[in-house]
Scaffold this motif. Sequence first.
Motif, PDB file in Angstrom:
ATOM      1  N   LYS A 288     -51.191  16.279 -55.871  1.00  0.00           N
ATOM      2  CA  LYS A 288     -50.211  15.196 -55.894  1.00  0.00           C
ATOM      3  C   LYS A 288     -49.664  14.941 -54.500  1.00  0.00           C
ATOM      4  O   LYS A 288     -49.573  13.785 -54.054  1.00  0.00           O
ATOM      5  N   THR A 291     -52.359  13.442 -52.330  1.00  0.00           N
ATOM      6  CA  THR A 291     -52.596  12.045 -52.701  1.00  0.00           C
ATOM      7  C   THR A 291     -51.509  11.140 -52.140  1.00  0.00           C
ATOM      8  O   THR A 291     -51.796  10.026 -51.645  1.00  0.00           O
ATOM      9  N   ILE A 292     -50.254  11.579 -52.203  1.00  0.00           N
ATOM     10  CA  ILE A 292     -49.150  10.784 -51.662  1.00  0.00           C
ATOM     11  C   ILE A 292     -49.304  10.604 -50.158  1.00  0.00           C
ATOM     12  O   ILE A 292     -49.116   9.501 -49.606  1.00  0.00           O
ATOM     13  N   SER A 294     -52.080  10.743 -48.452  1.00  0.00           N
ATOM     14  CA  SER A 294     -53.201   9.832 -48.213  1.00  0.00           C
ATOM     15  C   SER A 294     -52.802   8.389 -48.474  1.00  0.00           C
ATOM     16  O   SER A 294     -53.191   7.476 -47.733  1.00  0.00           O
ATOM     17  N   THR A 295     -52.024   8.163 -49.527  1.00  0.00           N
ATOM     18  CA  THR A 295     -51.587   6.805 -49.867  1.00  0.00           C
ATOM     19  C   THR A 295     -50.697   6.227 -48.771  1.00  0.00           C
ATOM     20  O   THR A 295     -50.793   5.034 -48.442  1.00  0.00           O
ATOM     21  N   ILE A 296     -49.834   7.070 -48.215  1.00  0.00           N
ATOM     22  CA  ILE A 296     -48.949   6.600 -47.148  1.00  0.00           C
ATOM     23  C   ILE A 296     -49.745   6.186 -45.923  1.00  0.00           C
ATOM     24  O   ILE A 296     -49.428   5.204 -45.243  1.00  0.00           O
ATOM     25  N   ILE A 298     -52.738   4.978 -45.818  1.00  0.00           N
ATOM     26  CA  ILE A 298     -53.647   3.844 -46.009  1.00  0.00           C
ATOM     27  C   ILE A 298     -53.169   2.588 -45.274  1.00  0.00           C
ATOM     28  O   ILE A 298     -53.949   1.969 -44.523  1.00  0.00           O
ATOM     29  N   MET A 337     -42.467   3.157 -48.498  1.00  0.00           N
ATOM     30  CA  MET A 337     -43.308   3.777 -49.516  1.00  0.00           C
ATOM     31  C   MET A 337     -42.694   5.081 -50.017  1.00  0.00           C
ATOM     32  O   MET A 337     -42.768   5.404 -51.217  1.00  0.00           O
ATOM     33  N   PHE A 341     -41.806   5.832 -53.873  1.00  0.00           N
ATOM     34  CA  PHE A 341     -42.344   6.979 -54.609  1.00  0.00           C
ATOM     35  C   PHE A 341     -41.221   7.847 -55.178  1.00  0.00           C
ATOM     36  O   PHE A 341     -41.330   8.411 -56.293  1.00  0.00           O
ATOM     37  N   TRP A 346     -42.477  10.106 -58.327  1.00  0.00           N
ATOM     38  CA  TRP A 346     -43.816  10.594 -58.043  1.00  0.00           C
ATOM     39  C   TRP A 346     -43.804  11.716 -57.002  1.00  0.00           C
ATOM     40  O   TRP A 346     -44.789  12.354 -56.761  1.00  0.00           O
TER      41      TRP A 346
END
Length: 347
Positions: A288, A291-292, A294-296, A298, A337, A341, A346
């Motif tokens: 988790k 993933t967070i 990595s999402t940030i 992007i 972001m 989240f 999240w």
Amino acid sequence: MHEKKVSLPYAHKKKEGLAAGSLIYVGDTQPQQTSIRTHIYHAGSYRVEQGYTRADKQHVLWVEITGLEDIQAIVQIAKEFQIANLSLEDVFSTDQRLKLDQYDSYLSVTLRILAHQGTQEQQLTLFLGDGWVLSIAEYNHQSFDAVIRQLSSATKLQGTGSSALLHALIDRVVDQYLVEADELELKTENLEEVVITNPQETSASVIHQQKTDILTLRRMTNPLREILTTLIRTENPFLDRNTTFLLRDVYDHALWLAEECDMMRETVSGIMEVYLSSLDIKMNAIMKVLTIISTIFIPLTFLTGLYGMNFSYMPLTDAYWGFFAILVCCILVVCGMAIYFRRKKWW
């Protein structure tokens, strides 16, 4: 120190093709040197002698044999009590299941002594006849020291017959099972607490070893109930009424042991499930976070990639504050972001 263990399939192969009643040592270690002691007693009298000694009808005879190296010496003593070769075959095959055999002139009980103070688990066979008891164990042990102390002093046991001695020996072995069960129960409770509160302090191998120890004790206690039930309910000329009554108490202990082992086995199975679930939860938490992160990155990767293209005309490329503007934009994107989240729970 005992010799290095050999594989059980190889040990069993020793008896392949032999006739029933063939006397050959089958064990997972080398046999220990044979030691023989004879305990002779009756009310107000007790003596112990090295080797085998006969006694008159007024005395109770307990021949204690440890070590199975000298098969011939053991057979010679067994013949004095008219013990059949089939019974002796079970003595030298040290992987026997706990059991009870009844013959015309004697009965035999096969038990196991738990590992204790440097000794390993071993097989014990008890023979009971008219006025005598013969015990044969794989190795030297101190399990019966308490019984010997009772015989050497003016206790009730000293004035009783051979069946009372058999009860005392069985009771001493079962007492070891009770102590082992208490220790396993305490370890199981501690392991359960660790797995729930701090699972990283243990491992699957520790839990599996605990389950193995419980199953080992369970393997001993389950047949014990059957043995004691037969002794209690079957009329036997070698067991007096008082001994049968005393064996009922041992049966209660065996029943408690079986129930305790079943309960601990279920508990340890649940502990393993909780431990594996905690590993999954920990792995999910790690994934988790990754993933967070990595999402940030992007949108940041998009912005830096966009301004890394080789075009002549791009917004802000000619302004001296263009780099700082893009940098501030990246920071605002990360903060936005992160707040989003957090509100979504999240993170």
